[in-house]
Design a protein around this motif. Sequence first.
Motif, mmCIF file in Angstrom:
data_model
loop_
_atom_site.group_PDB
_atom_site.id
_atom_site.type_symbol
_atom_site.label_atom_id
_atom_site.label_comp_id
_atom_site.label_asym_id
_atom_site.label_seq_id
_atom_site.Cartn_x
_atom_site.Cartn_y
_atom_site.Cartn_z
ATOM 1 N N PHE A 15 0.811 -1.152 0.134
ATOM 2 C CA PHE A 15 0.062 0.050 0.041
ATOM 3 C C PHE A 15 0.961 1.231 0.093
ATOM 4 O O PHE A 15 2.070 1.150 0.536
ATOM 5 N N SER A 17 0.915 3.701 1.878
ATOM 6 C CA SER A 17 1.550 4.206 3.146
ATOM 7 C C SER A 17 2.343 2.908 3.653
ATOM 8 O O SER A 17 2.765 3.180 5.056
ATOM 9 N N THR A 18 2.340 1.709 3.274
ATOM 10 C CA THR A 18 3.086 0.790 3.986
ATOM 11 C C THR A 18 4.178 0.214 3.491
ATOM 12 O O THR A 18 4.486 0.169 2.218
ATOM 13 N N VAL A 21 3.092 -5.758 2.049
ATOM 14 C CA VAL A 21 2.496 -6.316 3.125
ATOM 15 C C VAL A 21 2.318 -7.927 2.665
ATOM 16 O O VAL A 21 2.428 -8.816 3.477
ATOM 17 N N GLU A 40 -0.513 -14.736 12.397
ATOM 18 C CA GLU A 40 -0.641 -13.923 13.281
ATOM 19 C C GLU A 40 -1.185 -12.428 12.733
ATOM 20 O O GLU A 40 -1.327 -12.073 11.647
ATOM 21 N N SER A 41 -1.954 -11.524 13.715
ATOM 22 C CA SER A 41 -2.388 -10.520 13.217
ATOM 23 C C SER A 41 -1.500 -9.317 12.430
ATOM 24 O O SER A 41 -0.392 -9.178 12.747
ATOM 25 N N GLY A 42 -2.109 -9.000 11.286
ATOM 26 C CA GLY A 42 -1.371 -8.089 10.493
ATOM 27 C C GLY A 42 -0.483 -8.702 9.544
ATOM 28 O O GLY A 42 0.167 -7.884 8.722
ATOM 29 N N CYS A 43 -0.345 -9.895 9.379
ATOM 30 C CA CYS A 43 0.528 -10.637 8.301
ATOM 31 C C CYS A 43 -0.092 -10.537 7.064
ATOM 32 O O CYS A 43 0.441 -11.069 6.172
ATOM 33 N N GLY A 44 -1.521 -10.175 6.821
ATOM 34 C CA GLY A 44 -1.751 -10.064 5.585
ATOM 35 C C GLY A 44 -2.935 -10.855 5.006
ATOM 36 O O GLY A 44 -3.135 -10.938 3.777
ATOM 37 N N LYS A 45 -3.628 -11.761 5.987
ATOM 38 C CA LYS A 45 -4.480 -12.456 5.679
ATOM 39 C C LYS A 45 -5.730 -11.864 5.092
ATOM 40 O O LYS A 45 -6.338 -12.356 3.891
ATOM 41 N N SER A 46 -6.416 -10.933 5.628
ATOM 42 C CA SER A 46 -7.329 -10.291 4.738
ATOM 43 C C SER A 46 -7.001 -9.534 3.454
ATOM 44 O O SER A 46 -7.882 -9.605 2.606
ATOM 45 N N THR A 47 -5.813 -9.133 3.269
ATOM 46 C CA THR A 47 -5.229 -8.407 2.032
ATOM 47 C C THR A 47 -5.121 -9.596 1.158
ATOM 48 O O THR A 47 -5.560 -9.250 -0.121
ATOM 49 N N GLU A 56 -9.084 -5.219 -3.826
ATOM 50 C CA GLU A 56 -7.559 -4.796 -3.964
ATOM 51 C C GLU A 56 -6.835 -5.213 -5.306
ATOM 52 O O GLU A 56 -7.062 -6.244 -5.597
ATOM 53 N N GLU A 159 -13.075 -14.590 8.872
ATOM 54 C CA GLU A 159 -13.533 -14.503 10.286
ATOM 55 C C GLU A 159 -15.129 -14.793 10.183
ATOM 56 O O GLU A 159 -15.768 -14.177 11.353
ATOM 57 N N HIS A 192 -8.568 -17.089 13.013
ATOM 58 C CA HIS A 192 -7.563 -17.121 14.011
ATOM 59 C C HIS A 192 -7.703 -18.228 14.687
ATOM 60 O O HIS A 192 -7.005 -18.555 15.633
HETATM 61 N N1 LIG Z 1 -5.995 -0.315 2.641
HETATM 62 C C1 LIG Z 1 -5.049 -0.377 3.151
HETATM 63 N N2 LIG Z 1 -4.159 0.742 3.268
HETATM 64 C C2 LIG Z 1 -2.901 0.759 3.877
HETATM 65 N N3 LIG Z 1 -2.795 -0.356 4.400
HETATM 66 C C3 LIG Z 1 -3.277 -1.419 4.609
HETATM 67 C C4 LIG Z 1 -4.614 -1.454 4.003
HETATM 68 N N4 LIG Z 1 -5.323 -2.774 4.215
HETATM 69 C C5 LIG Z 1 -4.264 -3.166 5.234
HETATM 70 N N5 LIG Z 1 -3.069 -2.623 5.308
HETATM 71 C C6 LIG Z 1 -2.148 -2.802 6.145
HETATM 72 O O1 LIG Z 1 -1.603 -4.369 5.807
HETATM 73 C C7 LIG Z 1 -1.127 -4.963 6.649
HETATM 74 C C8 LIG Z 1 -1.980 -6.452 6.844
HETATM 75 O O2 LIG Z 1 -3.317 -6.208 7.005
HETATM 76 P P1 LIG Z 1 -4.373 -7.371 6.866
HETATM 77 O O3 LIG Z 1 -5.876 -6.615 7.649
HETATM 78 O O4 LIG Z 1 -4.184 -7.978 5.673
HETATM 79 O O5 LIG Z 1 -3.767 -8.331 7.928
HETATM 80 P P2 LIG Z 1 -4.381 -9.408 8.759
HETATM 81 O O6 LIG Z 1 -3.460 -10.678 9.017
HETATM 82 O O7 LIG Z 1 -5.906 -9.907 8.242
HETATM 83 O O8 LIG Z 1 -4.739 -9.145 10.075
HETATM 84 P P3 LIG Z 1 -5.732 -9.276 11.344
HETATM 85 O O9 LIG Z 1 -5.733 -10.961 11.553
HETATM 86 O O10 LIG Z 1 -5.667 -8.549 12.471
HETATM 87 O O11 LIG Z 1 -7.214 -9.006 10.806
HETATM 88 C C9 LIG Z 1 -1.660 -4.243 7.946
HETATM 89 O O12 LIG Z 1 -0.261 -3.392 8.492
HETATM 90 C C10 LIG Z 1 -2.437 -3.239 7.589
HETATM 91 O O13 LIG Z 1 -2.363 -2.108 8.422
#
Ligand SMILES: Nc1ncnc2c1ncn2[C@@H]1O[C@H](COP(=O)(O)OP(=O)(O)OP(=O)(O)O)[C@@H](O)[C@H]1O
Length: 257
Positions: A15, A17-18, A21, A40-47, A56, A159, A192
Amino acid sequence: MLSTLVELDQVGKSFASTEKVLEGINLNIKHREFVSILGESGCGKSTLLNLIGGFETLSEGDLSIAGKPVRKPGRQAIMLFQHYNLLPWRTVQKNVELGLENEDITAAEKHERASGYIQLVGLEKNADHFPSQLSGGMQQRVAIARALAIEPEIILMDEPFAALDTFNRYYLQDELLRIQRKAESTIVLVTHDIDEAVYLSDRVIILEPNPGRIKRSLKIQLPKPRDRSHDDFQYFRKTIFDSFQFGGTENEPDYHI
Ligand SMILES: Nc1ncnc2c1ncn2[C@@H]1O[C@H](COP(=O)(O)OP(=O)(O)OP(=O)(O)O)[C@@H](O)[C@H]1O
């Protein structure tokens, strides 16, 4: 031998800003396969789920469903969330028909198709009820019926049962397996809950963070429905838990991450 439905080849995502991912994701998903994504949380599963759904855009690599590149959301993939996103002023029947609004079919055909899926999820007696008259588990079944009615290539679940109590979650997991078998759906689930992943999946993908990559892909070749107390089930739970390498605690792990 089941054929490949979804193909991800060296998929990466950043992204603006990041940092990166996701990086170098290679993953093939077969027709009728049930794949769970853990990490783990934030590793990019939802992405990853959002990329498969076309919500996306890719930064790197290729992604296709049924041989067609995914560039935008469409009928090919439908996403189900923990929040059911039902319209409170519409009945169960009308909520399920909602997904069919852009289809080139008559009102009678919409009604018939929606009714068939409402029956499949076991809510035919509730077709005229409004969401507020239903339990959370029933509302999620309506959301599943609405997704199935669109007849997508793949159902993506982020989830979906996290808001439910344990009893309802177990019940819906069984329902989901029954529905999947009947509708011959392909499902990718983000969770999770290691127990949920082992109970439902043909394959569990474990992501590691920074940037998100596939750490491990584990086939679970146990017959379904599975017995959570069986040694084989426990073996897979432990294998997955160990791959997170938490360690260092005397406490009994609860198998949630
Ligand atoms: N639209 C976006 N713009 C900027 N950064 C994003 C966006 N979507 C996700 N991120 C970043 O990408 C990283 C992964 O996010 P993601 O939601 O995919 O993780 P996750 O594994 O599903 O987390 P969780 O288990 O907490 O839901 C995070 O650092 C999040 O801040």
